[in-house]
Design an enzyme around this catalytic site. Structure first.
Site, PDB file in Angstrom:
ATOM      1  N   LEU A   8       0.812  -1.214   0.000  1.00 52.30           N
ATOM      2  CA  LEU A   8       0.000   0.000   0.000  1.00 52.30           C
ATOM      3  C   LEU A   8       0.842   1.260   0.000  1.00 52.30           C
ATOM      4  CD1 LEU A   8      -2.794  -0.927   2.582  1.00 52.30           C
ATOM      5  CD2 LEU A   8      -2.902  -1.041   0.090  1.00 52.30           C
ATOM      6  N   GLY A   9       1.976   1.232   0.663  1.00 51.38           N
ATOM      7  CA  GLY A   9       2.786   2.435   0.741  1.00 51.38           C
ATOM      8  C   GLY A   9       4.126   2.178   1.381  1.00 51.38           C
ATOM      9  N   THR A  10       5.055   3.102   1.164  1.00 48.99           N
ATOM     10  CA  THR A  10       6.382   3.011   1.764  1.00 48.99           C
ATOM     11  C   THR A  10       6.757   4.363   2.343  1.00 48.99           C
ATOM     12  OG1 THR A  10       7.472   3.558  -0.330  1.00 48.99           O
ATOM     13  CG2 THR A  10       7.138   1.217   0.154  1.00 48.99           C
ATOM     14  N   GLY A  11       7.661   4.324   3.298  1.00 48.12           N
ATOM     15  CA  GLY A  11       8.165   5.551   3.894  1.00 48.12           C
ATOM     16  C   GLY A  11       9.618   5.373   4.248  1.00 48.12           C
ATOM     17  N   SER A  12      10.172   6.363   4.934  1.00 50.06           N
ATOM     18  CA  SER A  12      11.589   6.318   5.266  1.00 50.06           C
ATOM     19  C   SER A  12      11.912   5.249   6.296  1.00 50.06           C
ATOM     20  CB  SER A  12      12.037   7.686   5.791  1.00 50.06           C
ATOM     21  OG  SER A  12      11.282   8.041   6.942  1.00 50.06           O
ATOM     22  N   SER A  13      10.931   4.882   7.113  1.00 51.47           N
ATOM     23  CA  SER A  13      11.226   3.936   8.190  1.00 51.47           C
ATOM     24  C   SER A  13      10.297   2.735   8.224  1.00 51.47           C
ATOM     25  CB  SER A  13      11.156   4.656   9.543  1.00 51.47           C
ATOM     26  OG  SER A  13       9.855   5.185   9.753  1.00 51.47           O
ATOM     27  N   VAL A  28       3.862  -0.451   4.334  1.00 46.68           N
ATOM     28  CA  VAL A  28       2.557  -0.974   4.716  1.00 46.68           C
ATOM     29  C   VAL A  28       2.031  -1.846   3.594  1.00 46.68           C
ATOM     30  CG1 VAL A  28       0.201  -0.394   5.416  1.00 46.68           C
ATOM     31  CG2 VAL A  28       2.103   1.080   6.081  1.00 46.68           C
ATOM     32  N   LYS A  54       1.787  -2.907   9.058  1.00 44.57           N
ATOM     33  CA  LYS A  54       2.877  -1.939   9.055  1.00 44.57           C
ATOM     34  C   LYS A  54       4.158  -2.675   9.436  1.00 44.57           C
ATOM     35  CE  LYS A  54       4.038   2.667  10.861  1.00 44.57           C
ATOM     36  NZ  LYS A  54       3.558   3.775  11.728  1.00 44.57           N
ATOM     37  N   ASP A  88       0.709  14.233  14.859  1.00 41.38           N
ATOM     38  CA  ASP A  88       0.965  14.116  13.420  1.00 41.38           C
ATOM     39  C   ASP A  88      -0.343  14.218  12.641  1.00 41.38           C
ATOM     40  OD1 ASP A  88       2.516  13.874  11.156  1.00 41.38           O
ATOM     41  OD2 ASP A  88       2.593  11.687  11.208  1.00 41.38           O
TER      42      ASP A  88
END
Length: 566
Positions: free
Chosen positions: A64-69, A72, A87, A187
């Site tokens: 579904l998605g990626t981030g720096s840390s 998902v 996650k 956040d």
């Protein structure tokens, strides 16, 4: 590429395809016994995490998605067929000089797990399971089929005020609920707000959230720059709720105007605009909406609207028949502790509240000694007490719950990941029941009244004490001139309290007080001293929560009242 904040979101197009690879459900007996034993502890082997394929009994549908840390994925539990959002966070296991940073990162994960498992609100996505391997943490959340509010605004532009009001009221309900439970999100942004298939809000991503206490300020910079409050950019310490209110103001601006209020090609220029709260409305919206946004996006925290003021604002309630429901349970004094709740939560949260069990027992003692006192209400707002209440409200306060047993023997110390997993498993060991049941009478830990608190214990037995000192007056305190006796000093204080509508409670060593100004409550205590060396009386006035603006008024009321007494 999507960001990690989309962790529970999946559009209809994303749901198409990829289903065949998980269409058959696996019988529980097909899962090896060694795995099931490890899963009981939350531990899975690295060989049971195959990237892009599965995690233990969860099979991947798609990313579904990626981030720096973290990243998902949409997954499915092969035992039940339930869809989940997983996650995946790599563990930092380098050791050496970075040990403290690794520990803080781990604690942030554990805090997100605990908070996401105890919060139970219709507009908050809830965590369902927590697993870990030697190299990764896996947070399994309920799956929310829907879209990010960000995507809706990007694709369709600003929302109509009626629709925006509906979403914003649901968001306020969620934020009011977490603030009442001593949690601050830190956040809030349109990427972390989902609109599900039933057109309702779901708030996600508590990865930067924390517990807050009105006595202890936070100092961590958190959140997205576009939604961050000025005090964060300036490195100031903060209580917590006030930065959520700022972010809510930016969110509302984006909902109604279709863009963020602060933007600049240069980062320094953007920060300067935020710190000055320098913005204009790029679209014509109603007067009530503009007034609300201007009251929330205020550079000085003490001048910013409080959440209760936002909830009671004209725009939020325009055309509505009822006030916002926070879904916070009515709380009763704890007349009997459920020992089965204390150990799992105190073990899991020991990295942040090492004395949780002792504080819970102290609150229990206060509840049993006196009903409906200010001290009791003050303690009920502490994070550890909120945690105990949340657990009790989720599990129903049922003494018959045998999910966690205590045989009286000292158990070996647990590693934190295992303790956190045990707590999550304990939380979901039973369907949600009713609220706490150990109640002597109908007393809620909510509002207080002058009549109920001004004549409580101690009035006729010389309390509070006037303590002797050799130091007070040299370094701090309000000097009281020309007062003849202990009783004369107390009479003057009570006259000041009554003249300024200050609610007070008499304790052994101080007056425990509450004062309101513009719908904001300040809790404080007043202690009395007699300096033996100076042969003079002194007072100390100590704030017990973060309402500094109200406290300054209180301090002036007391000091001027002492100066101007007849």
């Amino acid at each position: 590429m999507r960001s990690e904040e989309e962790m529970q979101s999946c559009t209809d197009s994303e749901m198409e395809g990829g289903e065949d690879e998980t269409s058959g459900f696996m019988d529980e007996s097909a899962i090896s016994n060694p795995f099931r034993e490890r899963e009981m502890r939350g531990m899975i082997g690295d060989f049971e995490y195959i990237e892009g394929k599965w995690i233990g009994s969860y099979r991947f549908v798609k990313q579904l998605g990626t981030g720096s840390s973290s990243k998902v994925v949409l997954g499915r539990d092969v035992r039940s067929g339930e869809k989940v959002a997983i996650k995946i966070i790599p563990r930092r296991v380098n050791g050496g000089e970075t040990g403290d940073m690794e520990m803080r990162c781990d604690q942030r994960v554990f805090r997100e797990v605990i908070i996401s498992s105890v919060l139970n609100h219709p507009h908050i996505a809830r965590l369902k399971n927590f697993l870990y391997s030697p190299t990764h943490y896996f947070l399994i959340f309920e799956y929310v089929k829907g879209r990010q509010l960000y995507d809706i605004i990007i694709s369709s532009g600003p929302l109509k005020e009626k629709e925006g009001q509906r979403y914003f009221r649901q968001l306020l309900s969620a934020i009011d609920y977490i603030h009442r439970n001593s949690v601050v999100h830190r956040d809030l942004k349109i990427e972390n707000i989902l609109i599900d298939e039933n057109d309702n809000v779901k708030l996600i991503d508590f990865g930067l959230s924390n517990f807050y206490d009105n006595k202890t300020l936070l100092n961590t910079f958190c959140g997205s720059l576009y939604f961050a409050a000025p005090e964060l950019l300036q490195g100031q310490r903060y209580c917590g709720p006030e930065i959520d209110v700022w972010s809510l103001g930016v969110v509302l601006y984006a909902i109604l105007c279709g863009c963020v209020p602060f933007d600049d090609e240069d980062v320094q220029g953007l920060q300067a605009k935020i710190m000055d709260a320098d913005f204009k409305f790029c679209k014509t919206i109603s007067r009530e909406a503009m007034e609300l946004i201007r009251g929330m996006i205020v550079a000085q925290p003490s001048s910013r609207m409080g959440l209760s003021q936002v909830i009671g604002s004209e725009w939020v309630n325009k055309g509505q028949k009822s006030r916002i429901n926070s879904y916070a349970a009515k709380r009763y004094p704890i007349m009997k502790l459920n020992e089965k709740y204390i150990r799992p939560i105190s073990r899991a949260i020991r990295f942040q509240f090492p004395n949780m069990e002792r504080e819970i027992r102290r609150f229990h003692k206060i509840c049993r000694e006196e009903i409906g006192t200010l001290e009791q209400i003050y303690w009920s707002r502490r994070p550890v007490v909120s945690l105990y209440y949340l657990v009790s409200e989720n599990l129903g306060g049922d003494d018959e719950n045998e999910a966690y047993t205590d045989d009286g023997e000292e158990e070996p110390p647990q590693e934190l990941p295992e303790a956190v997993h045990d707590f999550v498993r304990f939380m979901f060991s039973k369907e949600k029941g009713c609220g706490p049941r150990h109640v002597k009478k109908e007393v809620f830990l909510t509002s207080t009244s002058q009549d109920s608190l001004c004549s409580v214990k101690g009035k006729d037995c010389g309390l509070p004490q006037v303590r002797q000192t050799y130091l007070k007056g040299f370094f701090k305190g309000i000097r009281v001139k020309h007062i003849g006796s202990h009783n004369a000093l107390k009479k003057v204080l009570l006259d000041i309290f009554n003249a300024n509508n200050i609610i007070y409670e008499i304790t052994e060593k101080s007056y425990f007080c509450s004062a309101y100004h513009e719908d904001l409550e300040c809790l404080f205590k007043v202690s009395m001293y007699f300096n033996v060396l100076l042969n003079e009386y002194y007072l100390t006035v100590t704030p017990l929560n973060s309402e500094r603006k109200v406290f300054r008024n209180v301090y002036e009321w007391i000091s001027s009242g002492l100066r101007n007494r007849v």
